[in-house]
Design a protein around this motif. Sequence first.
Motif, short mmCIF file in Angstrom:
data_model
loop_
_atom_site.label_atom_id
_atom_site.label_comp_id
_atom_site.label_asym_id
_atom_site.label_seq_id
_atom_site.Cartn_x
_atom_site.Cartn_y
_atom_site.Cartn_z
N ARG A 282 0.84 -1.20 0.00
CA ARG A 282 0.00 0.00 0.00
C ARG A 282 0.88 1.25 0.00
O ARG A 282 0.56 2.25 -0.65
CB ARG A 282 -0.93 -0.02 1.21
N GLU A 283 2.01 1.18 0.72
CA GLU A 283 2.94 2.31 0.78
C GLU A 283 3.93 2.32 -0.39
O GLU A 283 4.82 3.15 -0.43
CB GLU A 283 3.69 2.29 2.11
N ASN B 149 -0.79 -13.39 -5.71
CA ASN B 149 -2.20 -12.96 -5.64
C ASN B 149 -2.34 -11.51 -6.09
O ASN B 149 -3.29 -11.15 -6.78
CB ASN B 149 -2.78 -13.17 -4.25
N GLN B 150 -1.38 -10.68 -5.69
CA GLN B 150 -1.37 -9.29 -6.16
C GLN B 150 -1.19 -9.24 -7.67
O GLN B 150 -1.84 -8.45 -8.37
CB GLN B 150 -0.26 -8.49 -5.47
N ALA B 151 -0.30 -10.08 -8.18
CA ALA B 151 -0.03 -10.13 -9.62
C ALA B 151 -1.29 -10.52 -10.39
O ALA B 151 -1.61 -9.91 -11.42
CB ALA B 151 1.10 -11.12 -9.92
N LYS B 152 -1.99 -11.53 -9.91
CA LYS B 152 -3.21 -11.97 -10.58
C LYS B 152 -4.22 -10.83 -10.66
O LYS B 152 -4.86 -10.62 -11.69
CB LYS B 152 -3.82 -13.17 -9.85
N SER B 153 -4.34 -10.10 -9.56
CA SER B 153 -5.27 -8.97 -9.53
C SER B 153 -4.86 -7.90 -10.54
O SER B 153 -5.70 -7.38 -11.29
CB SER B 153 -5.31 -8.39 -8.12
N LEU B 154 -3.57 -7.56 -10.56
CA LEU B 154 -3.09 -6.55 -11.51
C LEU B 154 -3.30 -7.00 -12.96
O LEU B 154 -3.74 -6.21 -13.80
CB LEU B 154 -1.61 -6.25 -11.25
N LEU B 155 -2.98 -8.25 -13.22
CA LEU B 155 -3.14 -8.77 -14.59
C LEU B 155 -4.61 -8.74 -15.01
O LEU B 155 -4.93 -8.38 -16.15
CB LEU B 155 -2.56 -10.18 -14.69
#
Length: 168
Positions: free
Chosen positions: A75-76, A123-129
């Motif tokens: 987040r930061e 999981n962050q990558a999947k969301s971004l993709l």
Amino acid sequence: MEPDEWLSITQLLSQMRQELITHDDSPSLRSILLGYLHLILEYCNRIYQRQLSEENNGGSDLLKRFHDLLQQYFRENRQLTQGLPTVAYCASELAYSPRYFGDIVHKATGGTAIGYIHNYVINQAKSLLMNGHNISETSRLLGFDFPHHFTRLFKKMTGLTPSEYLGK
């Protein structure tokens, strides 16, 4: 450490010191000192295992704090300047030694602390993709120096390359 354990360990150290002062170096002295040292290490191991067991009872609290730390890190946007968070960083932020932190995470999850970090990142990558970012952008936004490092980790964790994941 319990008071009786502290007393036992200090007594053993005192006895070792006395042996060293009063007896000449010999194979039997070394054997005696090794025996004392073995006892001290057994006490330390018992204390460590007890602490690990007590931490495991609060393992879900630690995992929540670990997860919150990872969320805050991203987040930061610290990953943009500091790269991916490391086990040493997370352990330090949560006031644990890296090894002890890893042991607690392993006991609570059955996996490694770095594996937990990697799962979070993927999981962050999947969301971004899924939100339209291409592989290079996703790699950069997650703190990878090179897109192929991101692709390699993604494939290792999911069994698919990011391109294959998007194609599904």
